[in-house]
Enzyme design. Structure first.
Site, mmCIF file in Angstrom:
data_model
loop_
_atom_site.group_PDB
_atom_site.id
_atom_site.type_symbol
_atom_site.label_atom_id
_atom_site.label_comp_id
_atom_site.label_asym_id
_atom_site.label_seq_id
_atom_site.Cartn_x
_atom_site.Cartn_y
_atom_site.Cartn_z
ATOM 1 N N GLU A 178 1.424 -0.568 -5.066
ATOM 2 C CA GLU A 178 0.720 0.611 -5.188
ATOM 3 C C GLU A 178 1.461 1.857 -5.605
ATOM 4 O O GLU A 178 1.807 2.494 -4.578
ATOM 5 C CB GLU A 178 -0.326 0.845 -4.282
ATOM 6 C CG GLU A 178 -1.435 1.777 -4.776
ATOM 7 C CD GLU A 178 -2.126 2.601 -3.587
ATOM 8 O OE1 GLU A 178 -3.048 3.054 -3.728
ATOM 9 O OE2 GLU A 178 -1.467 2.562 -2.596
ATOM 10 N N ASP B 64 0.938 -1.234 0.160
ATOM 11 C CA ASP B 64 0.035 -0.055 -0.058
ATOM 12 C C ASP B 64 0.976 1.289 -0.095
ATOM 13 O O ASP B 64 1.967 1.366 0.723
ATOM 14 C CB ASP B 64 -0.929 0.073 1.235
ATOM 15 C CG ASP B 64 -1.778 1.248 1.442
ATOM 16 O OD1 ASP B 64 -2.926 1.268 0.523
ATOM 17 O OD2 ASP B 64 -1.695 2.183 2.165
HETATM 18 C C1 GLC Z 1 -4.263 3.381 -0.494
HETATM 19 C C2 GLC Z 1 -5.317 2.504 -0.491
HETATM 20 C C3 GLC Z 1 -6.403 3.459 -0.045
HETATM 21 C C4 GLC Z 1 -6.281 3.872 1.147
HETATM 22 C C5 GLC Z 1 -4.669 4.597 1.234
HETATM 23 C C6 GLC Z 1 -3.961 4.845 2.874
HETATM 24 O O1 GLC Z 1 -4.113 4.148 -1.544
HETATM 25 O O2 GLC Z 1 -5.656 1.990 -1.802
HETATM 26 O O3 GLC Z 1 -7.745 2.499 0.056
HETATM 27 O O4 GLC Z 1 -7.085 5.008 1.900
HETATM 28 O O5 GLC Z 1 -3.751 3.926 0.629
HETATM 29 O O6 GLC Z 1 -3.766 3.540 3.288
#
Ligand code: GLC
Ligand code: CA
Length: 541
Positions: free
Chosen positions: A268, A224
């Site tokens: 991500e 994440d």
């Molecule tokens: C990422 C997740 C999202 C979350 C953020 C903070 O972007 O996909 O849902 O709010 O991280 O953890």
């Protein structure tokens, strides 16, 4: 372009076929061409009647995912959490939130999924924890200057002002003051204090967490907010992410992942600069990363072609497989997005409230699915995408749970609209989601969109996804593509197996190549012509 023909199979320059030498050993690896289904557990299926999806519900529905053709599932965070941000505020990285089930059930899920040929990918959140996480509780108690505070970003303020002007991604300042006067950093919600990755204890802790889950058989880790974790307090842009120090951290993660067989890291990484993005995919870092450029493009032939070409140009030279993403739990549903006449879309700019044409949106979302699933690399399907669910935009304010809604002073609705519990069967809510009242209300109109109703309809979105994933598993996935000359409103390419994908993004029908047998079409064809906003898979080879 009216009625223009697609002149058969004249090849345009190939996207390149060479695999980087370091990557040769990976050829044929499962993850390079996998179709990965994203499970937002809270909204997938409820096994115990409390209105919240859980592991029991998911385990009962694994056959649905096997039938759909998922090679793997990725679950959003399932850890104990006060749920300040849907579980992305993790209070304990080594357990399961009781609302979802138990650690023993998670182990059973991994095992049962494996027995159906489905791999499990979990979500690890290294940027921040939760205010209820033990480390943070201890840091608060230990006070300023303590080693416990070193694991986070505690700073003194500037008088009554926060330590600097960094802003939270969810709105408002990125700092919150604690009773002794210090402030802590949270790039997201105040419930999500950021870890200080300069502290070696933080790195050691996450190495241990990785081993904890890899030893339990998880096949992959979705990382994440991966680019954000290193900060430079002294720089005004020091919280914008992608500081060079991140790479050494992920090299460490890769060494651990590589010590287990067939496991992967998925980043991500939201970065507009493709050269910077590609650094995360070097052979000793992550295996793959989500393609947010593709996700963010409008339904426009130039936009989508540019994105595909950019993606291939970024990935092919380093031998990393591209990924194709049409939706996830953070963005408006494709049926709604593509039904809007907008030029582009980004994480920050959701275009909420812009009117959307549901018929047009569905047509385009169907065509987009055939496009995305035919491209080389791995593909993600976010739960409900295969049912063509629209974004739910009329959730009452008091039921909204996304912190974006509160932190924007109720001006940005946030992401709840793509997180509404799935409709499985029946004529009225809760549509087989469970026996209790779902945590977010489902529209009554979803009676026509249940998995049950769609399974019985060969023309449904679900049937399209099932067929596409079946063909994809047999002959698409990892590899290369060869562009075909086509009109400027048309995307056409052939894959190694001889499958040709043609997508008409223009306003007028175009003639199909003469020697192709239709394998699958996103909508009815008009004789030998492909109507507007329609895609087709042809057997030409
Ligand atoms: C990422 C997740 C999202 C979350 C953020 C903070 O972007 O996909 O849902 O709010 O991280 O953890
Ligand atoms: Ca439940």
């Amino acid at each position: 372009m009216s009625g223009s023909a697609i002149p058969g199979t004249t090849p345009a320059p190939a996207a390149s076929a060479e695999t980087a030498p370091e990557r040769r050993a990976e050829r044929g690896a499962w993850w390079r061409g996998a179709a990965i289904y994203q499970v937002y557990l809270r909204s997938f299926a409820d096994g115990n009647g409390d209105g919240i999806g859980d592991l029991a519900g998911l385990r009962a529905r694994l056959p649905y995912l096997a039938e759909l053709g998922a090679d793997a599932i990725w679950l959003n965070p399932w850890y104990p959490s006060p749920m300040a941000d849907g579980g992305y505020d993790v209070a304990d990285y080594r357990d399961i939130d009781p609302v979802f089930g138990t650690l023993a059930e998670a182990e059973k899920l991994i095992e049962e999924a494996h027995s159906l040929g489905i791999r499990t990918i979990i979500d690890i959140v290294p940027n921040h924890g939760s205010v209820e996480q033990e480390w943070f509780v201890r840091a608060l108690a230990a006070g300023p200057g303590s080693p416990e505070r070193e694991r986070f970003w505690f700073r003194d303020g500037r008088g009554d002002l926060p330590p600097n002007d960094w802003r939270s991604i969810f709105g408002g300042p990125a700092w919150t003051r604690v009773p002794d006067g210090q402030w802590y950093l949270h790039l997201f919600d105040p419930g999500q204090p950021d870890f200080n990755w300069d502290d070696p204890e933080v790195a050691a802790e996450f190495h241990d967490v990785l081993r904890f889950w890899l030893a339990r058989g998880v096949d992959g880790i979705r990382i994440d907010s991966a680019a954000l974790i290193v900060k430079d307090f002294d720089s005004p842009t020091g919280a914008d992410g992608d500081l060079d120090g991140v790479h050494e951290i992920y090299r460490g993660w890769r060494r651990i992942t590589d010590s287990y067989e067939g496991r992967i890291l998925i980043g991500e990484v939201w970065l507009p600069d493709q050269e910077r993005f590609a650094r995360y995919l070097r052979p000793d870092e992550m295996h793959t990363a989500f393609n947010f450029d593709f996700l963010g493009r409008a339904w426009d032939p130039r936009e989508l072609r540019a994105s595909i070409e950019l993606t291939l140009a970024t990935h092919v030279p380093i031998g990393a497989p591209p990924t194709w993403v049409l939706s996830n739990h953070d963005v408006p549903r494709p049926v709604t997005r593509y039904g809007r006449q907008v030029t582009s879309f980004s994480h920050a700019d959701r275009r909420d409230g812009v009117p959307s044409d549901p018929v047009l949106g569905e047509r385009r979302a169907r065509a987009a699915a055939l496009l995305a699933l035919a491209l080389p690399g791995s593909a993600y399907v976010y739960q409900g995408e295969e049912l063509g669910l629209p974004e739910v935009d009329d959730i009452p304010g008091e039921l909204r749970q996304d912190p974006i809604w509160t932190r924007s002073g109720h001006t940005v609705p946030g992401r709840d609209g793509c997180r509404v519990p799935l409709p499985w069967s029946g004529q009225e809510p809760p549509f087989g989601f469970g026996t209790g009242k779902p945590w977010l209300p489902q529209p009554a109109s979803w009676k026509d969109l249940t998995a049950e109703a769609q399974a019985a309809d060969p023309g449904s979105m679900l049937s399209l996804y099932r067929q596409a994933l079946r063909i994809r598993r047999a002959e698409l996935g990892d590899g290369v593509l060869r562009w075909l000359e086509a009109g400027e409103d048309v995307l056409a390419f052939t894959r190694e197996s001889g499958l040709t994908c043609v997508v008409n993004l223009g306003p007028d029908p175009v003639r199909l190549p003469p020697h192709g047998a239709v394998l699958l079409a996103s909508g009815p064809l008009d004789g030998d012509r492909l109507p507007a906003d329609t895609a087709v898979w042809l057997r030409t080879g």
